[in-house]
Enzyme design. Structure first.
Site, mmCIF file in Angstrom:
data_model
loop_
_atom_site.group_PDB
_atom_site.id
_atom_site.type_symbol
_atom_site.label_atom_id
_atom_site.label_comp_id
_atom_site.label_asym_id
_atom_site.label_seq_id
_atom_site.Cartn_x
_atom_site.Cartn_y
_atom_site.Cartn_z
ATOM 1 N N ASP A 287 0.584 -1.175 -0.439
ATOM 2 C CA ASP A 287 -0.007 0.194 0.095
ATOM 3 C C ASP A 287 1.347 1.123 -0.193
ATOM 4 O OD1 ASP A 287 -2.275 2.052 0.237
ATOM 5 O OD2 ASP A 287 -3.142 0.796 1.855
ATOM 6 N N GLU A 487 -10.729 7.944 4.078
ATOM 7 C CA GLU A 487 -9.298 7.057 4.766
ATOM 8 C C GLU A 487 -8.750 8.247 5.305
ATOM 9 O OE1 GLU A 487 -5.831 4.968 2.906
ATOM 10 O OE2 GLU A 487 -5.928 6.095 0.834
HETATM 11 C C1 BGC Z 1 -5.537 2.989 0.058
HETATM 12 C C2 BGC Z 1 -5.480 1.734 -0.804
HETATM 13 C C3 BGC Z 1 -5.092 2.741 -2.360
HETATM 14 C C4 BGC Z 1 -3.863 3.274 -2.344
HETATM 15 C C5 BGC Z 1 -3.967 4.095 -3.511
HETATM 16 C C6 BGC Z 1 -3.737 3.737 0.416
HETATM 17 O O1 BGC Z 1 -4.000 4.717 1.067
HETATM 18 O O2 BGC Z 1 -5.014 2.391 1.744
HETATM 19 O O3 BGC Z 1 -6.803 1.750 -0.397
HETATM 20 O O4 BGC Z 1 -5.742 1.617 -3.135
HETATM 21 O O5 BGC Z 1 -3.903 3.922 -1.744
HETATM 22 O O6 BGC Z 1 -4.749 5.024 -4.172
HETATM 23 C C1 BGC Z 2 -3.312 9.853 -2.087
HETATM 24 C C2 BGC Z 2 -4.302 8.748 -2.087
HETATM 25 C C3 BGC Z 2 -3.512 7.353 -0.703
HETATM 26 C C4 BGC Z 2 -3.706 8.747 0.375
HETATM 27 C C5 BGC Z 2 -2.796 7.443 1.420
HETATM 28 C C6 BGC Z 2 -3.515 10.968 -0.985
HETATM 29 O O1 BGC Z 2 -2.477 11.221 -1.005
HETATM 30 O O2 BGC Z 2 -4.003 10.845 -3.233
HETATM 31 O O3 BGC Z 2 -4.673 7.468 -3.036
HETATM 32 O O4 BGC Z 2 -4.645 6.457 -0.299
HETATM 33 O O5 BGC Z 2 -2.876 9.477 0.393
HETATM 34 O O6 BGC Z 2 -1.837 9.137 2.048
#
Ligand code: BGC
Ligand code: BGC
Length: 603
Positions: A287, A487
């Site tokens: 990830d 998230e």
């Molecule tokens: C998330 C994933 C995601 C990845 C790419 C991560 O932060 O946990 O679910 O696929 O970013 O964007």
């Molecule tokens: C990205 C996401 C990723 C996240 C994790 C963001 O800046 O756009 O895809 O999951 O950072 O930290």
């Protein structure tokens, strides 16, 4: 006759062209590769990190590129995405071995970074359908839209089994029950990958996040899941077993820990269980900078994760920083030279990645197929979305059979912040990583427009955020709930409806208005007070762009069939609450959902 001979020539030409295509042999290809080229295959770079240094994709023979939730490409229409994809993929032709790069994107509820794409309900809503057939249809449509832009790898499905709805990623999960999640996760994989991964409409699925992501203490994002092995296997493993059986060839390691050990470094689960016991033939991708979390000592972190079984690292920092792609490659090279990471491990990782690329037909079809562009946002896909929405609505309360409402009512009052807001309807991971209120995306139907489309010409539909204009005896549809989040920003201590939402319902009820509450949320919310003050309540989750499905249920074009994919708590103190708990006294149990008496549904 002339036509016949032209056709015959075409036919012979096709056959001879096909005959020229030799199947690619992974071992032979591997033998040709230098160590640097192998390490490049194991490296995935975020678009933002590389967009000003695109030549690095050639220089390092990079194997993969991703677009994160906040990646900014110039033109976010489908055509713009296809052009961006093609221009980057073209760079692979400039590398010595011309191995195509694999491009991944978070198509987690439709092709959600593309303006004009159909946004499907988030997984929690699909969980409420309990219907693998509709989940497969959604995934087929999603795959077509993704492929329509040339991209061929979706970071989905998320098969988290969410045990604590404080977690801000609850909506990415199909629900709290491992049986439900395994059934729908496998259907999703089948839909994305199609009958054959090399079909023109198929994309590679990426099952995530392995594993235990929905089980962290207090539902903390990227937290620690405390459980014995039997519990871990019972709750979180079945979805992976089924996804692998359904043909999944990529799995994403999770940020979370299991009993204090980060999954990115867990050899037992990544290698012994996943690749050994479950016989997973695909590759494990990390990830977002997940490796870095293993240790402040970067070299040690890289060693741990690659030896644990990670095959491809997702790296998102620009070149030059301690954890950037150039650093990852040089660090891993050092480790190989010092024999801290074996060549055997490197070859295993690279051959897994190459096998997936071959299975996808990437060596034969690298560029976007312009004929598929029209799939993005097509009317047929909007219909799939609408169907998924109406199957996902859960009717929680329906006093005196207030629903379905009459399409020929004199007046329908519509109120609430979610009623005319496509952004709130879609939630997180919609154009922006965190999503946002307002007109985030072109196309689609807000709930207000859907209501207007459904009622008779004579029916007066009024709309205000605060319910003004409603009189005693009116029926009001009040759309309340959560504002978009994703998230890291969605974890909550308190899941009560906002004071504004509560007051709105109370005021209308005090006026003698009959209130139908529609809740837009990524999870069950605490609705005490509001439940009593309303006459009907519908959990509509995060339905996406196709709001027509909500009106279909409210006005009886479709009698509700949705059932809760997650227990609905009475109060915050009850959380975590899950079906099968010793003490189980939720407001509404797992599987709860009312419907209409059939005769009324058809009116
Ligand atoms: C998330 C994933 C995601 C990845 C790419 C991560 O932060 O946990 O679910 O696929 O970013 O964007
Ligand atoms: C990205 C996401 C990723 C996240 C994790 C963001 O800046 O756009 O895809 O999951 O950072 O930290």
């Amino acid at each position: 006759m002339k036509l016949f001979s032209v056709l015959l020539t075409c036919f012979i030409l096709t056959i001879s062209l096909n005959a020229q295509k030799k199947p690619i042999n992974v071992d032979a290809l591997l033998k040709k590769m230098t160590l640097d080229e192998k390490l490049g295959q194991m490296t995935q770079i975020d678009y933002e990190a590389v967009k000003n240094h695109a030549d690095d994709l050639i220089k390092y023979s990079i194997g993969s590129v991703l677009w994160g939730g906040n990646s900014e490409i110039v033109n976010i229409t489908a055509q713009g995405w296809a052009d961006c994809y093609d221009s980057l993929q073209r760079l692979s032709e400039k590398t010595r071995l011309k191995i195509p790069m694999i491009f991944g994107i978070d198509a987690v509820h439709g092709h959600n970074n593309v303006d004009g794409a159909v946004i499907f309900p988030h997984n929690i809503a699909l969980g409420a359908t309990h219907n693998p057939a509709i989940v497969e249809k959604v995934a087929i449509a999603t795959a077509q839209e993704v492929k329509g832009t040339g991209i061929h790898w979706a970071f989905s499905p998320c098969v988290a089994v969410v045990r604590n709805e404080r977690w801000g990623r609850t909506y990415e999960s199909f629900g709290e029950d491992p049986e439900l999640v395994r059934m729908l996760g496998a259907a999703h994989v089948k839909g994305l990958q199609g009958a054959n991964l090399s079909d023109k409409n198929s994309v590679l699925a990426c099952v995530k996040h392995y594993m235990g992501d929905g089980g962290t203490t207090s539902g903390t994002d990227q937290g620690n899941t405390v459980a014995d092995e039997a519990t871990m296997r019972k709750l979180f493993l079945p979805a992976y077993t089924d996804a692998i059986n359904a043909g999944a060839l990529s799995i994403m390691a999770s940020y979370n820990s299991w009993n204090g050990i980060k999954m990115h470094g867990n050899k037992y689960l990544l290698t012994d269980v996943l690749k050994g016991e479950l016989k997973f033939q695909g590759f494990v991708v990390g990830d977002w900078n997940g490796i870095d979390q293993l240790s402040p000592n970067y070299k040690y972190a890289v060693e741990q994760s690659i030896n644990a079984g990670l095959d491809m690292a997702m790296i998102t920092t620009p070149r030059g920083s301690f954890n950037s792609y150039d650093k990852f490659i040089s660090t891993l090279k050092e480790l190989v030279n010092e024999k801290a990471v074996s060549m055997k491990r490197i070859d295993d990782a690279v051959s897994r990645i190459l096998k997936a690329k071959i299975a996808m037909g990437l060596f034969d079809q690298k560029y976007s197929d312009k004929a598929l562009l029209a799939e993005v946002g097509s009317p047929a896909h909007r219909e799939v979305g609408r169907d998924a929405v109406r199957q996902s609505l859960v009717l929680l309360k329906n006093e005196n059979n207030l629903l379905p409402l009459s399409k020929t009512a004199k007046k329908v009052v519509v109120a609430g912040k979610g009623a005319d807001d496509i952004g709130i309807q879609c939630g997180g991971w919609t154009i922006d990583w965190q999503g946002k209120s307002g007109k985030v995306i072109s196309g689609g139907t807000t709930i207000l427009s859907a209501i207007k489309n459904t009622v008779s010409k004579e029916t007066k539909v009024t709309f205000s955020l605060d319910g003004s204009g409603a009189d005693s005896g009116d029926v009001a549809i009040v759309v309340v709930g959560e504002l978009p989040y994703a998230e890291m920003f969605g974890d909550r201590e308190d899941l009560s409806l906002s004071m504004d939402d509560q007051t709105l319902v109370q005021n209308l009820s005090a006026k003698g208005v009959q209130v139908v509450v529609v809740i837009l949320s990524g999870r069950p919310m605490i609705i005490n007070g509001t439940l009593e003050k309303s006459n009907a309540v519908v959990a509509a989750w995060l339905p996406g762009t196709e709001g027509q499905g909500v009106a279909d249920v409210l006005f009886g074009n479709y009698a509700p069939t949705g059932k809760l994919p997650h227990s609905w708590p009475k109060n915050m103190k009850q959380i975590p609450i899950n079906v099968g708990d010793k003490e189980y006294d939720p407001l509404f149990p797992f599987g709860f959902g009312l419907t209409y008496p059939s005769a009324r549904a058809l009116k």
